[in-house]
Enzyme design. Structure first.
Site, PDB file in Angstrom:
ATOM      1  N   PHE A 101       0.865  -1.188   0.000  1.00  0.00           N
ATOM      2  CA  PHE A 101       0.000   0.000   0.000  1.00  0.00           C
ATOM      3  C   PHE A 101       0.894   1.228   0.000  1.00  0.00           C
ATOM      4  O   PHE A 101       1.731   1.394   0.882  1.00  0.00           O
ATOM      5  CB  PHE A 101      -0.927   0.028   1.225  1.00  0.00           C
ATOM      6  CG  PHE A 101      -1.924   1.159   1.142  1.00  0.00           C
ATOM      7  CD1 PHE A 101      -3.109   1.009   0.427  1.00  0.00           C
ATOM      8  CD2 PHE A 101      -1.651   2.392   1.730  1.00  0.00           C
ATOM      9  CE1 PHE A 101      -4.014   2.064   0.308  1.00  0.00           C
ATOM     10  CE2 PHE A 101      -2.548   3.447   1.612  1.00  0.00           C
ATOM     11  CZ  PHE A 101      -3.729   3.278   0.905  1.00  0.00           C
ATOM     12  N   ASP A 108       9.488   2.398   1.649  1.00  0.00           N
ATOM     13  CA  ASP A 108       8.332   3.141   2.137  1.00  0.00           C
ATOM     14  C   ASP A 108       8.217   2.826   3.627  1.00  0.00           C
ATOM     15  O   ASP A 108       7.727   1.767   4.024  1.00  0.00           O
ATOM     16  CB  ASP A 108       7.078   2.689   1.365  1.00  0.00           C
ATOM     17  CG  ASP A 108       5.790   3.330   1.893  1.00  0.00           C
ATOM     18  OD1 ASP A 108       5.795   3.848   3.016  1.00  0.00           O
ATOM     19  OD2 ASP A 108       4.768   3.279   1.176  1.00  0.00           O
ATOM     20  N   LYS A 120       2.846   9.617   8.557  1.00  0.00           N
ATOM     21  CA  LYS A 120       2.236   9.080   9.777  1.00  0.00           C
ATOM     22  C   LYS A 120       2.917   9.563  11.063  1.00  0.00           C
ATOM     23  O   LYS A 120       2.720  10.682  11.477  1.00  0.00           O
ATOM     24  CB  LYS A 120       2.211   7.550   9.696  1.00  0.00           C
ATOM     25  CG  LYS A 120       1.214   7.038   8.654  1.00  0.00           C
ATOM     26  CD  LYS A 120       0.930   5.582   8.842  1.00  0.00           C
ATOM     27  CE  LYS A 120      -0.027   5.059   7.793  1.00  0.00           C
ATOM     28  NZ  LYS A 120      -1.415   5.439   8.028  1.00  0.00           N
TER      29      LYS A 120
END
Ligand SMILES: Cc1ncc(COP(=O)(O)O)c(C=O)c1O
Length: 418
Positions: free
Chosen positions: A157, A242, A271
């Site tokens: 993702f 990532d 995040k």
């Protein structure tokens, strides 16, 4: 009491209807006002402090969702609140045409504590990955005879922009938007040979999550990242990590790559970087940092307010060895979940690292479990129909883990066919 906030014009009849709704009926309002992109859990959170959150009825919850792996230091951490207050009275926004100090201080801290040399700040994870993909394309154009393809993995993702939807290896996110932008090849995760087979003269980079978060907390073999990095070096292509979900202490080290003894050419973050404030970033090695002025940008990227908060959060995380705490409490949590597994046949697997953990079942009960836990004052996430994910604030204690385990055990007893 009637809802009396002034609503934007242009809502026609809906506007009048919505204004008649009782004030406490936020969930009904949401149904009328929003594009249908999310099935929300039926709770309206109004306040948070540390590892706890409260809803509009005054009910208290132990938060093991943590703003979706964002609230590293819990809700409203004093260091972040103080930095926001101070910066809000000083300078909130300035164009990136000007130098601003908070973003330079944050850059210094990130560069000092990572293996990378330069940084670009943006506003979200998807934007960070877009930037990384653009940088990989510049590298391909300038150093690899125009190579422009990025290899990504199944169940990954990487975000919701069109290009990152193409990069994300999950058909449920891709199908509604076909045709997708080209330039991405999806191959099996945790399979180095699949990457080797997909590599061609068109390949400029490979992008991977060190542990796949949204895909279900998938932990690869210990030597996977090392082998992929070795292959990238052999072929002269870029190795991009990532670390949007795994970074900033989440897995027990500041960056997950440290545990796999690899060093990426580009790393993306978001995040937990802001511990609650919206910020993204990508970092690159000096030899990869090939943008020229004007080739990339972001109006809000590096915004002083957000960078001051992120700097305060990151400094606190480093100075107080929060990753070390994550390793200790994460191991404790895993041990407790393993003993739940021995108690309940319906649990098939416990997996993860640090405080990014999934509990998988032999039946699709995760949705029911989320609601049952909610009723017992515990917030958890359904990462798949048959799996729960835990991504609590990094400051969670063993005592709070015990409380969560107690609730999970009770709820499992009532909801699973053991
Ligand atoms: C690994 C990873 N990359 C990228 C993203 C996208 O981040 P954002 O939602 O901030 O765009 C996410 C979000 O869950 C993620 O987990």
């Amino acid at each position: 009491m009637l809802y009396s906030m002034r609503l934007p014009d242009g809502l026609g009849n809906l506007n009048r209807e919505v204004q008649q709704l009782p004030r406490n009926n936020w969930q009904e309002l949401e149904q009328k006002l929003f594009l249908r992109t999310v099935n929300r859990v039926p709770v309206t959170l109004v306040r948070g402090q540390g590892t706890l959150a409260w809803d509009d009825q005054g009910r208290e919850y132990l938060d093991f969702v943590g703003g979706w792996a964002v609230n590293s230091l819990g809700h409203c951490p004093p260091v972040v609140v103080e930095a926001l207050e101070r910066q809000a009275k000083t300078l909130i926004q300035a164009s990136n045409q000007f130098y601003t100090i908070p973003q330079i201080e944050l850059a210094q801290l990130l560069i000092k504590h990572s293996c990378l040399d330069r940084v670009f700040f943006c506003n979200s994870g998807a934007e960070a990955n877009e930037g990384a993909a653009k940088l990989a394309r510049r590298y391909g154009k300038l150093r690899l005879n125009g190579a422009d393809e990025v290899i990504t993995t199944h169940s990954s993702f990487h975000g919701r922009t069109l290009a990152m939807t193409a990069a994300t290896g999950q058909s449920k996110f891709q199908e509604p938007y076909i045709p997708l932008p080209g330039g991405f090849v999806n191959v099996e995760y945790n399979n180095v040979e699949a990457i080797k087979r997909a590599t061609s003269e068109k390949t400029c980079a490979v992008i991977l999550e060190p542990i796949q978060g949204e895909g279900g907390v998938n932990v690869p073999a210990d030597d996977y990242l090392k082998k992929v990095q070795g292959w990238c070096q052999e072929k002269g292509i870029l190795f991009i990590l990532d670390e949007i979900q795994t970074g900033i202490g989440r897995t027990g080290t500041l960056f997950a790559y440290e545990q796999y003894r690899v060093e990426p050419d580009i790393m993306t973050l978001a995040k937990g970087l802001g511990s609650g404030v919206p910020i993204g970033a990508f970092l690159a090695r000096e030899n990869v940092s090939l943008f020229s002025p004007g080739e990339h940008g972001s109006t809000f990227g590096g915004n002083p307010l957000v960078c001051a908060a992120a700097h305060a959060a990151l400094k606190y995380i480093i100075d107080n060895d929060i990753p070390g705490q994550v390793k200790r409490v994460g191991n404790y949590f895993m041990t407790k979940l393993e003993s739940l597994k021995r108690q309940f046949d319906s649990i098939t697997e416990v997996r993860g690292r640090g405080l990014l953990i999934a509990l998988e079942f032999n039946q699709e009960i995760a949705g029911k479990m989320v609601l049952a836990c909610l009723g017992r004052g515990l917030l958890v996430n359904e990462v798949k129909p048959d799996a729960l994910r835990f991504m609590p604030p990094l400051i969670i204690t063993e005592k709070e883990v015990d409380k969560a385990i107690g609730i999970l055990g009770d709820v499992l007893g009532k909801n699973a066919k053991c």
